[in-house]
Design a protein around this motif. Structure first.
Motif, mmCIF file in Angstrom:
data_model
loop_
_atom_site.group_PDB
_atom_site.id
_atom_site.type_symbol
_atom_site.label_atom_id
_atom_site.label_comp_id
_atom_site.label_asym_id
_atom_site.label_seq_id
_atom_site.Cartn_x
_atom_site.Cartn_y
_atom_site.Cartn_z
ATOM 1 N N HIS A 29 5.732 -55.265 -63.316
ATOM 2 C CA HIS A 29 6.195 -56.470 -62.625
ATOM 3 C C HIS A 29 6.710 -56.152 -61.220
ATOM 4 O O HIS A 29 7.691 -56.743 -60.762
ATOM 5 N N SER A 30 6.082 -55.180 -60.560
ATOM 6 C CA SER A 30 6.460 -54.740 -59.205
ATOM 7 C C SER A 30 7.857 -54.126 -59.146
ATOM 8 O O SER A 30 8.503 -54.150 -58.102
ATOM 9 N N HIS A 31 8.349 -53.630 -60.264
ATOM 10 C CA HIS A 31 9.668 -53.002 -60.330
ATOM 11 C C HIS A 31 9.538 -51.631 -60.981
ATOM 12 O O HIS A 31 8.551 -51.324 -61.641
ATOM 13 N N GLU A 32 10.587 -50.838 -60.811
ATOM 14 C CA GLU A 32 10.655 -49.538 -61.478
ATOM 15 C C GLU A 32 12.113 -49.208 -61.773
ATOM 16 O O GLU A 32 13.006 -49.514 -60.981
ATOM 17 N N ALA A 33 12.338 -48.598 -62.926
ATOM 18 C CA ALA A 33 13.666 -48.110 -63.284
ATOM 19 C C ALA A 33 13.504 -46.732 -63.908
ATOM 20 O O ALA A 33 12.480 -46.438 -64.525
ATOM 21 N N VAL A 34 14.515 -45.894 -63.741
ATOM 22 C CA VAL A 34 14.511 -44.548 -64.305
ATOM 23 C C VAL A 34 15.687 -44.456 -65.279
ATOM 24 O O VAL A 34 16.827 -44.793 -64.926
ATOM 25 N N PHE A 35 15.380 -44.015 -66.504
ATOM 26 C CA PHE A 35 16.395 -43.861 -67.531
ATOM 27 C C PHE A 35 16.447 -42.408 -67.985
ATOM 28 O O PHE A 35 15.419 -41.820 -68.305
ATOM 29 N N THR A 36 17.643 -41.833 -68.024
ATOM 30 C CA THR A 36 17.857 -40.511 -68.602
ATOM 31 C C THR A 36 17.901 -40.687 -70.112
ATOM 32 O O THR A 36 18.550 -41.603 -70.622
ATOM 33 N N LEU A 37 17.211 -39.804 -70.834
ATOM 34 C CA LEU A 37 17.065 -39.966 -72.281
ATOM 35 C C LEU A 37 18.191 -39.345 -73.096
ATOM 36 O O LEU A 37 18.479 -39.800 -74.198
ATOM 37 N N GLY A 38 18.802 -38.282 -72.603
ATOM 38 C CA GLY A 38 19.854 -37.618 -73.376
ATOM 39 C C GLY A 38 19.330 -37.000 -74.659
ATOM 40 O O GLY A 38 19.999 -37.056 -75.685
ATOM 41 N N CYS A 39 18.129 -36.432 -74.584
ATOM 42 C CA CYS A 39 17.493 -35.852 -75.778
ATOM 43 C C CYS A 39 18.380 -34.779 -76.401
ATOM 44 O O CYS A 39 19.055 -34.049 -75.681
ATOM 45 N N PRO A 40 18.412 -34.729 -77.714
ATOM 46 C CA PRO A 40 17.572 -35.455 -78.647
ATOM 47 C C PRO A 40 18.190 -36.733 -79.207
ATOM 48 O O PRO A 40 17.499 -37.530 -79.822
ATOM 49 N N ALA A 41 19.464 -36.984 -78.995
ATOM 50 C CA ALA A 41 20.135 -38.099 -79.677
ATOM 51 C C ALA A 41 20.718 -39.151 -78.744
ATOM 52 O O ALA A 41 21.457 -40.014 -79.182
ATOM 53 N N GLY A 42 20.414 -39.079 -77.449
ATOM 54 C CA GLY A 42 20.968 -40.045 -76.507
ATOM 55 C C GLY A 42 22.259 -39.537 -75.915
ATOM 56 O O GLY A 42 22.619 -38.380 -76.115
ATOM 57 N N PRO A 43 22.942 -40.326 -75.148
ATOM 58 C CA PRO A 43 22.664 -41.736 -74.889
ATOM 59 C C PRO A 43 21.564 -41.925 -73.836
ATOM 60 O O PRO A 43 21.357 -41.069 -72.982
ATOM 61 N N VAL A 44 20.889 -43.053 -73.928
ATOM 62 C CA VAL A 44 19.921 -43.461 -72.912
ATOM 63 C C VAL A 44 20.700 -44.203 -71.836
ATOM 64 O O VAL A 44 21.398 -45.176 -72.130
ATOM 65 N N THR A 45 20.628 -43.712 -70.596
ATOM 66 C CA THR A 45 21.401 -44.319 -69.514
ATOM 67 C C THR A 45 20.520 -44.616 -68.311
ATOM 68 O O THR A 45 19.591 -43.864 -67.997
ATOM 69 N N LEU A 46 20.827 -45.696 -67.648
ATOM 70 C CA LEU A 46 20.115 -46.075 -66.433
ATOM 71 C C LEU A 46 20.531 -45.146 -65.299
ATOM 72 O O LEU A 46 21.723 -44.941 -65.055
ATOM 73 N N ARG A 47 19.551 -44.566 -64.617
ATOM 74 C CA ARG A 47 19.826 -43.706 -63.464
ATOM 75 C C ARG A 47 19.511 -44.406 -62.155
ATOM 76 O O ARG A 47 20.258 -44.286 -61.190
ATOM 77 N N GLU A 48 18.390 -45.133 -62.117
ATOM 78 C CA GLU A 48 17.986 -45.828 -60.892
ATOM 79 C C GLU A 48 17.297 -47.133 -61.265
ATOM 80 O O GLU A 48 16.610 -47.200 -62.283
#
Length: 82
Positions: A29-48
């Motif tokens: 949708h003309s957008h982009e976001a980057v999420f850090t995964l925090g492998c193996p158990a998270g947390p998943v966090t928004l970076r950009e």
């Protein structure tokens, strides 16, 4: 760039020549976001975020959390490390 997951018209990609920590780029949708995964158990966090509305980011994050095991396995397969 390997697409490792698709949902809601979005692609979740991991770039082969990218850096740690484990993260994904969500594109669509003309957008982009980057999420850090925090492998193996998270947390998943928004970076950009480049254009997604706040309420869209919450849904994207929830989908990434739901698929965290698959995403961490894909990161490890592509990069050899988590």
């Amino acid at each position: 760039m390997p697409t490792v997951l698709r949902f809601g018209g979005l692609r979740v990609v991991i770039y082969p020549n990218d850096h740690r920590p484990a993260h994904v780029h969500v594109i669509g949708h003309s957008h982009e976001a980057v999420f850090t995964l925090g492998c193996p158990a998270g947390p998943v966090t928004l970076r950009e975020n480049y254009g997604f509305a706040k309420h869209d980011l919450a849904g994207i994050q929830a989908m990434l959390i739901h698929n965290l095991t698959v995403l961490c396995a894909a990161w490890k397969e592509i990069h050899g490390i988590a």
